[in-house]
Design a protein around this motif. Structure first.
Motif, PDB file in Angstrom:
ATOM      1  N   GLY A  29      -2.489   8.904   1.230  1.00 31.29           N
ATOM      2  CA  GLY A  29      -3.333   9.040   0.259  1.00 31.29           C
ATOM      3  C   GLY A  29      -4.640   8.448   0.728  1.00 31.29           C
ATOM      4  N   PRO A  30      -5.461   8.443  -0.526  1.00 31.74           N
ATOM      5  CA  PRO A  30      -6.954   7.993   0.084  1.00 31.74           C
ATOM      6  C   PRO A  30      -6.653   6.321   0.176  1.00 31.74           C
ATOM      7  N   ARG A  31      -7.551   6.042   1.559  1.00 31.42           N
ATOM      8  CA  ARG A  31      -7.559   4.497   2.040  1.00 31.42           C
ATOM      9  C   ARG A  31      -9.126   4.013   2.125  1.00 31.42           C
ATOM     10  N   TRP A  32      -9.473   3.633   1.057  1.00 29.91           N
ATOM     11  CA  TRP A  32     -10.910   3.237   1.055  1.00 29.91           C
ATOM     12  C   TRP A  32     -11.270   2.088   1.849  1.00 29.91           C
ATOM     13  N   GLU A  34      -9.817   1.552   4.885  1.00 30.39           N
ATOM     14  CA  GLU A  34      -9.724   2.160   6.345  1.00 30.39           C
ATOM     15  C   GLU A  34     -11.185   2.782   6.256  1.00 30.39           C
ATOM     16  N   LEU A  35     -11.496   3.722   5.502  1.00 30.81           N
ATOM     17  CA  LEU A  35     -12.687   4.250   5.538  1.00 30.81           C
ATOM     18  C   LEU A  35     -13.612   3.439   5.604  1.00 30.81           C
TER      19      LEU A  35
END
Lengths: 89, 177
Positions: A29-32, A34-35
């Motif tokens: 899923g989205p991993r803010w 990490e981004l």
């Protein structure tokens, strides 16, 4: 009786595409966080390496040209002109 | 149903990321057929999008802009993979390690999609799943609209043939059990 459903109805394939693709769910899923970390790291820019190498090569070649011209080395040496005009007389 | 308000990538990137992640993931997944790789490429796409968020111009929906970046990231990855398969197949991979081998299509639909090129797979998913118009798909993929229409039509024929063929071979096998 028709053998399969896929060939029966023109929208059946579309329905099937939609149903299957909607079952594809990302495991992580989205991993803010990490981004954000990835964004902070400077990306490796290969074009900078190429530009630097090209500039270094230009400096080396120009330096070699100046040195050879200054010390009269190689084809940049002023060549003696052999005049044969006296033979024609 | 009311359509959700469009988010501005320059100021609302996090919300956009959380809203569009799954959608972008599915497009990339259709192109590479590998869920883990698709997630990595999807994340990379959003990193690139974040870096160029100020360059976004609202000529289309932000989702289309994100899909365009993701399609380019996936295509670049597939090209690199193909190149490394040609240049150094055994340099760092032992035989049969499977790293570069094409990922097996698991389901019947994946087998149908597998018959298409990655760009056409993306076109099919963008049009039939995400509901983008042919013009929007053309802008995302960077090809003319007419080409999109013909490629999608051809893709549907190829997929239908593949699915019909697979099912017809599966039915006698099942009835013979």
């Amino acid at each position: 009786m028709k053998v399969n459903a896929t060939g029966d109805h023109p929208d059946e394939l579309v329905r099937r595409i939609q149903s299957e693709i909607s079952s594809w769910t990302p495991a992580r899923g989205p991993r803010w966080a990490e981004l954000s970390r990835s964004v902070e790291q400077r990306p490796f820019q290969l074009f900078k390496v190429y530009a630097l190498a090209a500039a270094a090569l230009a400096v080396i070649l120009f330096g070699a040209f100046l040195a050879m011209a200054a010390f009269n080395v190689g084809t940049l040496v002023s060549q003696p002109v052999v005049s044969q005009s006296h033979l024609q007389k | 149903m009311e359509k959700p308000a469009e988010l501005d990538p320059a100021t609302q990137f996090r919300e956009l990321y959380e809203r569009e992640y799954r959608s972008v993931y599915r497009t990339v997944r259709a192109m590479v057929f590998d869920s883990s790789l698709a997630e990595d490429l999807c994340q990379e796409s959003f990193v690139r999008a974040f870096r160029s968020r100020d360059k976004y111009r609202p000529t289309g929906p932000p989702g289309a802009w994100l899909h365009r970046i993701a399609v380019n990231v996936a295509i670049s990855h597939l090209r690199r993979e193909k190149l490394s398969r040609v240049i150094a197949p055994k340099l760092w991979m032992g035989p049969g390690s499977g790293g570069y081998e094409r990922v097996e299509a698991k389901t019947l639909l994946e087998r149908g999609l597998n018959k298409l090129s990655p760009k056409v797979r993306a076109a099919v998913v963008l049009h039939y799943f995400h509901g983008y118009t042919r013009d929007e798909v053309a802008r995302i993929l960077g090809i003319p609209s007419g080409t999109v229409a013909s490629r999608i039509a051809k893709a549907m024929v190829v997929m239908r043939e593949e699915l019909v063929g697979s099912e017809q071979t599966a039915i006698p096998a099942r009835s013979g059990q």
